[in-house]
Design a protein around this motif. Structure first.
Motif, PDB file in Angstrom:
ATOM      1  N   LYS A 234       0.902  -1.325  -0.031  1.00  0.00           N
ATOM      2  CA  LYS A 234      -0.067  -0.004  -0.106  1.00  0.00           C
ATOM      3  C   LYS A 234       0.808   1.128  -0.095  1.00  0.00           C
ATOM      4  N   VAL A 235       0.397   2.400  -0.552  1.00  0.00           N
ATOM      5  CA  VAL A 235       1.074   3.565  -0.721  1.00  0.00           C
ATOM      6  C   VAL A 235       0.933   4.334   0.660  1.00  0.00           C
ATOM      7  N   ILE A 236       2.051   4.579   1.279  1.00  0.00           N
ATOM      8  CA  ILE A 236       2.011   5.392   2.637  1.00  0.00           C
ATOM      9  C   ILE A 236       3.107   6.001   2.535  1.00  0.00           C
ATOM     10  N   ARG A 237       2.732   7.598   2.756  1.00  0.00           N
ATOM     11  CA  ARG A 237       3.703   8.791   2.719  1.00  0.00           C
ATOM     12  C   ARG A 237       3.822   9.145   4.329  1.00  0.00           C
ATOM     13  N   VAL A 238       5.068   9.393   4.664  1.00  0.00           N
ATOM     14  CA  VAL A 238       5.436  10.103   5.963  1.00  0.00           C
ATOM     15  C   VAL A 238       5.984  11.539   5.921  1.00  0.00           C
ATOM     16  N   TYR A 239       5.485  12.359   6.549  1.00  0.00           N
ATOM     17  CA  TYR A 239       6.015  13.755   6.736  1.00  0.00           C
ATOM     18  C   TYR A 239       6.332  14.234   8.138  1.00  0.00           C
ATOM     19  N   LEU A 240       7.453  14.914   8.292  1.00  0.00           N
ATOM     20  CA  LEU A 240       7.584  15.143   9.562  1.00  0.00           C
ATOM     21  C   LEU A 240       6.931  16.521   9.754  1.00  0.00           C
ATOM     22  N   ALA A 241       6.186  16.502  10.824  1.00  0.00           N
ATOM     23  CA  ALA A 241       5.181  17.606  11.181  1.00  0.00           C
ATOM     24  C   ALA A 241       6.067  18.749  12.005  1.00  0.00           C
ATOM     25  N   TYR A 242       6.583  18.347  13.024  1.00  0.00           N
ATOM     26  CA  TYR A 242       7.531  19.148  13.812  1.00  0.00           C
ATOM     27  C   TYR A 242       8.313  18.659  14.666  1.00  0.00           C
ATOM     28  N   ALA A 243       9.482  19.062  15.025  1.00  0.00           N
ATOM     29  CA  ALA A 243      10.366  18.434  16.020  1.00  0.00           C
ATOM     30  C   ALA A 243      10.557  19.933  17.238  1.00  0.00           C
ATOM     31  N   VAL A 244      10.395  19.438  18.501  1.00  0.00           N
ATOM     32  CA  VAL A 244      10.710  20.496  19.486  1.00  0.00           C
ATOM     33  C   VAL A 244      11.423  19.882  20.828  1.00  0.00           C
ATOM     34  N   GLU A 245      11.784  20.746  21.521  1.00  0.00           N
ATOM     35  CA  GLU A 245      12.735  20.458  22.472  1.00  0.00           C
ATOM     36  C   GLU A 245      12.091  21.327  23.658  1.00  0.00           C
ATOM     37  N   SER A 246      11.681  20.763  24.912  1.00  0.00           N
ATOM     38  CA  SER A 246      11.131  21.511  26.016  1.00  0.00           C
ATOM     39  C   SER A 246      12.006  21.219  27.052  1.00  0.00           C
ATOM     40  N   ASP A 247      12.633  21.819  28.032  1.00  0.00           N
ATOM     41  CA  ASP A 247      13.568  21.331  29.001  1.00  0.00           C
ATOM     42  C   ASP A 247      14.357  20.215  28.525  1.00  0.00           C
ATOM     43  N   ASN A 248      14.086  19.229  28.961  1.00  0.00           N
ATOM     44  CA  ASN A 248      15.012  17.833  28.666  1.00  0.00           C
ATOM     45  C   ASN A 248      13.966  16.990  27.931  1.00  0.00           C
ATOM     46  N   TYR A 249      13.117  17.439  27.431  1.00  0.00           N
ATOM     47  CA  TYR A 249      12.134  16.417  26.644  1.00  0.00           C
ATOM     48  C   TYR A 249      12.088  16.730  25.090  1.00  0.00           C
ATOM     49  N   LYS A 250      12.196  15.779  24.380  1.00  0.00           N
ATOM     50  CA  LYS A 250      12.653  16.027  23.015  1.00  0.00           C
ATOM     51  C   LYS A 250      11.416  15.143  22.212  1.00  0.00           C
ATOM     52  N   GLN A 251      10.909  15.873  21.263  1.00  0.00           N
ATOM     53  CA  GLN A 251       9.857  15.310  20.464  1.00  0.00           C
ATOM     54  C   GLN A 251       9.566  15.392  18.845  1.00  0.00           C
ATOM     55  N   ALA A 252       9.248  14.581  18.336  1.00  0.00           N
ATOM     56  CA  ALA A 252       9.117  14.693  16.757  1.00  0.00           C
ATOM     57  C   ALA A 252       7.766  13.922  16.469  1.00  0.00           C
ATOM     58  N   VAL A 253       7.094  14.874  15.765  1.00  0.00           N
ATOM     59  CA  VAL A 253       5.867  14.225  15.124  1.00  0.00           C
ATOM     60  C   VAL A 253       5.709  13.962  13.786  1.00  0.00           C
ATOM     61  N   ILE A 254       5.216  13.005  13.299  1.00  0.00           N
ATOM     62  CA  ILE A 254       5.124  12.685  11.837  1.00  0.00           C
ATOM     63  C   ILE A 254       3.325  12.608  11.592  1.00  0.00           C
ATOM     64  N   ARG A 255       3.330  12.812  10.403  1.00  0.00           N
ATOM     65  CA  ARG A 255       2.043  12.953   9.679  1.00  0.00           C
ATOM     66  C   ARG A 255       2.074  11.863   8.609  1.00  0.00           C
ATOM     67  N   VAL A 256       1.133  10.808   8.902  1.00  0.00           N
ATOM     68  CA  VAL A 256       1.216   9.531   8.106  1.00  0.00           C
ATOM     69  C   VAL A 256      -0.133   9.623   7.194  1.00  0.00           C
ATOM     70  N   ILE A 257       0.037   9.414   5.820  1.00  0.00           N
ATOM     71  CA  ILE A 257      -0.994   9.470   5.071  1.00  0.00           C
ATOM     72  C   ILE A 257      -1.039   8.061   3.915  1.00  0.00           C
TER      73      ILE A 257
END
Length: 128
Positions: free
Chosen positions: A102-125
């Motif tokens: 199946k055709v699945i595409r993934v895009y990085l929505a954002y990456a953020v750092e707050s204090d010692n917490y790191k997060q990156a979120v993707i959008r999956v289509i």
């Protein structure tokens, strides 16, 4: 708190996203999902995510031989640098679809750092 992704207004972020979607207009969207990248807390991976442009398309690689998760799906930039993995519950949903071609595409929505917490979120289509 360096490095961190610059804050972009929701309007610009949406415009970038719609432009990325339009580039893949070859078929209709069946489903959209958003999830965090597992393993992004590792500093080198987070630094790589911060280098991504907004809504940069990412590559998915199924890891059938992964000893920790039979549904493992690695998330990489096109320069072959790994950012992390789909969380296990998301991988369980998407691994069979990838295996079926199946055709699945993934895009990085954002990456953020707050204090010692790191997060990156993707959008999956998923396309029809």
């Amino acid at each position: 708190m360096w490095p961190f992704k610059k804050r972009i207004s929701p309007e610009i972020r949406k415009a970038n996203y719609l432009q990325a979607i339009k580039a893949n207009e070859h078929t209709e969207i069946l489903k959209e999902d958003v999830c965090a990248i597992a393993g992004i807390h590792l500093y080198a991976r987070f630094l790589e995510a911060c280098k991504c442009s907004d809504f940069e398309e990412l590559m998915l690689v199924r890891e059938h031989e992964n000893k920790y998760d039979k549904n493992a799906i690695a998330i990489l930039r096109f320069n072959k640098v790994i950012l992390g993995y789909f969380p296990a519950e998301e991988a369980a949903k998407f691994a069979p679809l990838i295996d079926q071609g199946k055709v699945i595409r993934v895009y990085l929505a954002y990456a953020v750092e707050s204090d010692n917490y790191k997060q990156a979120v993707i959008r999956v289509i998923q396309y029809k």
